[in-house]
Design an enzyme around this catalytic site. Structure first.
Site, PDB file in Angstrom:
ATOM      1  N   ASP A   1      -0.159   5.165   1.012  1.00 54.09           N
ATOM      2  CA  ASP A   1      -0.378   6.141   2.083  1.00 54.09           C
ATOM      3  C   ASP A   1      -0.320   5.487   3.451  1.00 54.09           C
ATOM      4  OD1 ASP A   1      -0.865   8.553   0.565  1.00 54.09           O
ATOM      5  OD2 ASP A   1      -2.744   7.644  -0.071  1.00 54.09           O
TER       6      ASP A   1
ATOM      7  N   ASP B   1       0.876  -1.167   0.000  1.00 53.06           N
ATOM      8  CA  ASP B   1       0.000   0.000   0.000  1.00 53.06           C
ATOM      9  C   ASP B   1       0.928   1.236   0.000  1.00 53.06           C
ATOM     10  OD1 ASP B   1      -2.327   1.648   0.672  1.00 53.06           O
ATOM     11  OD2 ASP B   1      -1.396   1.794   2.652  1.00 53.06           O
TER      12      ASP B   1
HETATM   13  P1  TMP Z   1      -3.848   4.114   0.409  1.00 48.42           P
HETATM   14  O1  TMP Z   1      -4.642   2.976  -0.131  1.00 48.42           O
HETATM   15  O2  TMP Z   1      -2.641   4.430  -0.451  1.00 48.42           O
HETATM   16  O3  TMP Z   1      -3.491   3.971   1.833  1.00 48.42           O
HETATM   17  O4  TMP Z   1      -4.761   5.455   0.273  1.00 48.42           O
HETATM   18  C1  TMP Z   1      -5.949   5.669   0.931  1.00 48.42           C
HETATM   19  C2  TMP Z   1      -5.894   6.723   2.008  1.00 48.42           C
HETATM   20  O5  TMP Z   1      -6.296   7.995   1.485  1.00 48.42           O
HETATM   21  C3  TMP Z   1      -6.878   6.393   3.112  1.00 48.42           C
HETATM   22  O6  TMP Z   1      -6.219   6.180   4.342  1.00 48.42           O
HETATM   23  C4  TMP Z   1      -7.760   7.611   3.200  1.00 48.42           C
HETATM   24  C5  TMP Z   1      -7.010   8.681   2.490  1.00 48.42           C
HETATM   25  N1  TMP Z   1      -7.856   9.743   1.915  1.00 48.42           N
HETATM   26  C6  TMP Z   1      -7.608  11.065   2.281  1.00 48.42           C
HETATM   27  O7  TMP Z   1      -6.693  11.327   3.076  1.00 48.42           O
HETATM   28  N2  TMP Z   1      -8.379  12.059   1.761  1.00 48.42           N
HETATM   29  C7  TMP Z   1      -9.397  11.825   0.862  1.00 48.42           C
HETATM   30  O8  TMP Z   1     -10.065  12.775   0.394  1.00 48.42           O
HETATM   31  C8  TMP Z   1      -9.636  10.448   0.484  1.00 48.42           C
HETATM   32  C9  TMP Z   1     -10.743  10.135  -0.472  1.00 48.42           C
HETATM   33  C10 TMP Z   1      -8.836   9.447   1.030  1.00 48.42           C
HETATM   34 MG    MG Z   2      -2.776   3.211   3.554  1.00 46.52          MG
END
Ligand code: TMP
Ligand code: MG
Length: 288
Positions: A40, A38
């Site tokens: 974030d 993953d």
């Molecule tokens: P990931 O799959 O790379 O971890 O990304 C998803 C992350 O993005 C999740 O933890 C929620 C975050 N997110 C935000 O911070 N702001 C937003 O507007 C959206 C839709 C998701």
């Molecule tokens: Mg994540």
């Protein structure tokens, strides 16, 4: 076996099983390995000096590319839906439609801002995004060993790519599945391409990308890195799977969520902002 596994941030439901998986993976060698991660809050830091680090979406939210009004709206969405994302008292079934709503509304707001493709580089450069300590060793080692790294993200592909390009680690062995922006002929954002990837549909995403996993058929051992329970499904499309070792970063609401992470991930890393454990595991598996 691996000294880093005795770090205080590490917990394992079944250390013996972890040892067996690691031994099998080491015996099979690096030519049978693929890594699925993953992005974030897994490859990027959750916090630095006590302050939250941005996700891909937050990078845009904090940038000059969007209006103050849009920032407020995105912030409201985050304050509404993030607590739901990490709420251990709600089921995935209950969360799923709410996550679709969050992503859909956030993407609609971004499109309204008419973001220009050529401004993304600066937005990332000026952001507070930080990869976890030890990221360079992680990316460089996988590259040197020709081990494919799939970054599977519900964030924004264009932003994510720029973060790793800026850090100098977007090597040819890296492939990204994510939400990619769709720009018009003048380079202005007009939507997002393909099927939406949100936090709880990574299984569908994995199955859709069958071609990628077909190419990697001989790599039947998987190291999976995630920070959400939705990340556990990222390897669902892997063919001929033999061994999988799942490492989960438990960043937030640690006490409430520890048990569910221990039940599902093989190794959990609590409030650990480093890549020390994945790096040590990779060195062990690849016999370096
Ligand atoms: P990931 O799959 O790379 O971890 O990304 C998803 C992350 O993005 C999740 O933890 C929620 C975050 N997110 C935000 O911070 N702001 C937003 O507007 C959206 C839709 C998701
Ligand atoms: Mg994540």
């Amino acid at each position: 076996m691996i000294p880093e596994l005795t770090k205080s941030s590490v917990s394992m439901r079944d250390p013996k099983r972890v040892e067996q998986i690691l031994t099998s993976m080491r015996n099979a060698g690096s030519s049978t390995l693929q890594v699925i991660s993953d992005f974030d809050m897994t490859l990027t830091r959750f916090a630095y000096n006590g302050k939250r680090c941005p996700t891909c979406h937050n990078i845009l939210e904090d940038s000059k590319l969007i209006s103050e009004d849009c920032k407020d709206k995105l912030q409201n969405l985050l304050e509404t839906y993030y607590p739901i994302e990490i709420d251990s008292t709600r089921s995935v079934e209950e969360k799923l439609p709410l996550m679709v709503k969050w992503w859909t509304e956030a993407h609609k707001l971004l499109v309204e801002q008419k973001i220009r493709k050529d401004h993304l580089v600066r937005a990332v450069k000026e952001s507070k995004a930080m990869l976890r300590d030890g990221y360079k060793q992680f990316f460089d080692h996988l590259h040197q060993m020709s081990v494919p790294l799939l970054i599977f993200s519900a964030g924004i592909g264009d932003v994510l790519e720029e973060v790793i390009r800026h850090a100098g680690v977007f090597h040819p062995n890296v492939k990204v599945f994510s939400n990619y922006m769709d720009f018009n002929d003048s380079g202005v954002l007009r939507g997002f391409k393909g099927e939406l990837i949100h936090i709880f549909n990574k299984r569908e995403g994995a199955v859709l990308n069958v071609e990628h996993f077909k190419e990697l058929q001989s790599r039947f051992n998987v190291l999976l890195l995630g920070d959400s329970l939705g990340d556990l499904n990222m390897a669902d499309g892997v063919m001929n799977l033999q061994n999988i070792l799942k490492i989960g970063y438990l960043n937030d609401k640690v006490d409430e969520r520890r048990q569910s992470y221990l039940n599902t991930y093989d190794i959990i890393l609590e409030k650990d902002e480093t890549m020390d454990v994945p790096n040590a595991i990779l060195l062990y598996i690849t016999g370096q």
